[in-house]
Write an enzyme that holds these catalytic residues in place. Structure first.
Site, PDB file in Angstrom:
ATOM      1  N   LYS A  44       0.831  -1.227   0.000  1.00 53.60           N
ATOM      2  CA  LYS A  44       0.000   0.000   0.000  1.00 53.60           C
ATOM      3  C   LYS A  44       0.860   1.270   0.000  1.00 53.60           C
ATOM      4  O   LYS A  44       0.737   2.140   0.864  1.00 53.60           O
ATOM      5  CB  LYS A  44      -0.958   0.030   1.192  1.00 53.60           C
ATOM      6  CG  LYS A  44      -2.006  -1.074   1.153  1.00 53.60           C
ATOM      7  CD  LYS A  44      -3.119  -0.810   2.129  1.00 53.60           C
ATOM      8  CE  LYS A  44      -4.127  -1.943   2.155  1.00 53.60           C
ATOM      9  NZ  LYS A  44      -3.571  -3.197   2.721  1.00 53.60           N
TER      10      LYS A  44
HETATM   11  P1  BMP Z   1      -8.516 -10.790   6.888  1.00 51.77           P
HETATM   12  O1  BMP Z   1      -9.270 -11.682   5.882  1.00 51.77           O
HETATM   13  O2  BMP Z   1      -7.791 -11.571   7.936  1.00 51.77           O
HETATM   14  O3  BMP Z   1      -9.373  -9.702   7.495  1.00 51.77           O
HETATM   15  O4  BMP Z   1      -7.336 -10.074   6.081  1.00 51.77           O
HETATM   16  C1  BMP Z   1      -7.578  -9.129   5.079  1.00 51.77           C
HETATM   17  C2  BMP Z   1      -6.297  -8.720   4.419  1.00 51.77           C
HETATM   18  O5  BMP Z   1      -6.618  -7.808   3.354  1.00 51.77           O
HETATM   19  C3  BMP Z   1      -5.328  -7.968   5.317  1.00 51.77           C
HETATM   20  O6  BMP Z   1      -4.030  -8.323   4.932  1.00 51.77           O
HETATM   21  C4  BMP Z   1      -5.562  -6.524   5.009  1.00 51.77           C
HETATM   22  O7  BMP Z   1      -4.371  -5.772   5.151  1.00 51.77           O
HETATM   23  C5  BMP Z   1      -5.994  -6.551   3.566  1.00 51.77           C
HETATM   24  N1  BMP Z   1      -6.966  -5.489   3.198  1.00 51.77           N
HETATM   25  C6  BMP Z   1      -8.191  -5.349   3.804  1.00 51.77           C
HETATM   26  O8  BMP Z   1      -8.562  -6.132   4.671  1.00 51.77           O
HETATM   27  N2  BMP Z   1      -9.009  -4.334   3.427  1.00 51.77           N
HETATM   28  C7  BMP Z   1      -8.693  -3.453   2.463  1.00 51.77           C
HETATM   29  O9  BMP Z   1      -9.480  -2.590   2.136  1.00 51.77           O
HETATM   30  C8  BMP Z   1      -7.454  -3.597   1.811  1.00 51.77           C
HETATM   31  C9  BMP Z   1      -6.617  -4.633   2.175  1.00 51.77           C
HETATM   32  O10 BMP Z   1      -5.470  -4.794   1.535  1.00 51.77           O
END
Ligand code: BMP
Length: 452
Positions: free
Chosen positions: A297
């Protein structure tokens, strides 16, 4: 001057009318959208337009010219320059200091003013404007309009005693555009239906399949991702938010067969080492045929991003196939990501994110125009030419208590028309990550097939 028809076609080239599906301010869906502001960007066209409008009018009647703000202001100015009829300017709001005047310029009570408007629809905004001019003792007898959307405005104003002169009507314009091959019979029928006051039915837009996206894809990374999706019947990206190299490699080996890409946050590793982290990770990516997506990001000026991308201990440019970047640094800030694909962060999944509708619209313009961008992270549909990545997917949870908001694979494929879902904790926190990745893969693929 060229004929009125030729003149209109010149104007059309500036993008003043768009056909498709548009939601108007009133919430009604319209099959066309008109915005005449681009006409002022071509001085020759603006001058011709002024003359066409003047030709229709009994010029001796007018002491003043006034444009309805803002789109008609340059038109009224050009008409004033061509006719030598003096211009007055109507403010949108009265000044809250000094004179509190609504009308600027030199005028006298009893003078008659020609009102200029770009587009007339219901006529309501003109009916609000006219009294503001009349309150200054100026009379209004005639209104000249460039385009009549034929939705009752002309008739309404005429019923109040005003003369309304229109240069083009929407039906006339549609016939002309159909004759020139810019509109199909179906589109003209739909527009006529809309003008008759009927609610128009739009065909639900179908999402594109991976094969169709592959045909259109230009960036090599986008092509590889789509090819892997088709080959593995998977649209799953596993997010490996683990903090040791051992966990990362273990996860990559287990979920590898079921994913199109492994998403990393490389800077959360406590024991990163180029040789013992990256080399085996690349081997696993080759073994299981998945790509590496570094979710860095980036959010800085181009020069700093370039350093962050290629230097420091992580040397992301050496190993990532694609990276995420905020587009907050603007178009040029993305130039540094040569040889990788960029996924632009358009809208985030977290509660209270600042990526509001306006931001997303502007970010999308950058994403659509930059050749390094292959797609966007978004929680709403994106244009077909971009790949759509959606995080915030979990089969068991609705949120994580830290702002993350989860949806099901069904929701993101059906309603958001995503191309790739990103799953983190749903997989790496599962008792059996391999099985979990297989479950998400199957759920994601079935949801995609059902959304076609
Ligand atoms: P999780 O399914 O455990 O919530 O992880 C989501 C992943 O996607 C994390 O690595 C987070 O940094 C990334 N992410 C997100 O959740 N929302 C966004 O809008 C953008 C992301 O990159």
């Amino acid at each position: 001057m060229e004929s009125k028809k030729e003149f209109f076609l010149e104007c059309y080239k500036l993008g003043i009318i768009k056909f498709g599906r548009f939601t108007l301010k009133s919430g009604i869906e319209s099959p066309f959208y008109v915005d005449l502001r681009p006409l002022a960007s071509d001085p020759k066209i603006l001058k011709h337009l002024a003359n066409y409008l003047l030709e229709m009018l009994p010029l001796d009647n007018f002491d003043l010219i006034c444009g309805v703000p803002y789109a008609a202001l340059p038109m009224a100015t050009a008409m004033s320059l061509e006719s030598y009829i003096p211009l007055i300017i109507k403010r949108k709001e009265a000044k809250d200091y000094g004179t509190k005047k609504m009308i600027e310029g030199i005028f006298a009570k009893g003078q008659n003013c020609l009102l200029v408007e770009d587009v007339i629809t219901s006529g309501k905004s003109l009916l609000e404007t006219i009294p503001e001019i009349e309150n200054e003792g100026i009379s209004v007898s005639d209104i000249v309009v460039v385009l009549d959307r034929q939705q009752g405005g002309k008739e309404l104003l005429e019923s109040k005693g005003y003369r309304v002169h229109t240069l083009f009507t929407i039906s006339e314009v549609c016939t002309l555009l159909k004759d020139e091959g810019h509109l199909t019979d179906d589109e003209v029928l739909r527009i006529n239906d809309f003008l008759k006051g009927n609610e128009v039915k739009f065909e639900e837009k179908k999402r594109l399949s991976y094969e169709q996206k592959l045909e259109n894809a230009e960036h090599s990374v986008a092509k590889r991702l789509l090819e892997i999706a088709v080959e593995k019947k998977s649209n799953l990206i596993a997010s490996a938010d683990v903090i040791t190299t051992a966990e990362l490699l273990d996860l990559a080996d287990k979920v590898g067969p079921h994913i199109v890409a492994l998403k990393t946050h490389i800077d959360i590793l406590t024991d990163f080492d180029p040789d013992s982290t990256i080399l085996p990770l690349k081997d696993l990516a080759a073994k299981h045929n998945f790509l590496l997506m570094e979710d860095r990001k980036f959010a800085d000026i181009g020069s700093t991003q370039e350093l962050q991308f290629s230097y420091g201990i992580y040397k992301i440019s050496n190993w990532a196939d694609f990276v995420t970047s905020q587009v907050i640094g603007g178009y040029d800030s993305l130039d540094c990501f040569r040889n990788v694909g960029v996924v632009a962060i358009l809208g985030m999944s977290s509660k209270g994110t600042l990526t509001d509708a306006h931001y997303q619209e502007e970010a999308l313009k950058v994403a659509q125009s930059h050749p390094n961008v292959i797609g966007g992270v978004s929680q709403k549909p994106v244009p077909d030419e971009l790949l759509h990545f959606t995080p915030g997917v979990n089969l068991a949870d609705k949120g994580d208590g830290k702002g993350q908001q989860y949806h099901t694979p069904q929701h993101v494929f059906q309603n958001l028309q995503t191309d790739f879902m990103i799953v983190g904790r749903g997989i790496y926190r599962a008792d059996n990550p391999e099985l979990a990745s297989l479950t998400y893969k199957i759920e994601g693929w079935n949801a995609y097939l059902a959304s076609l």
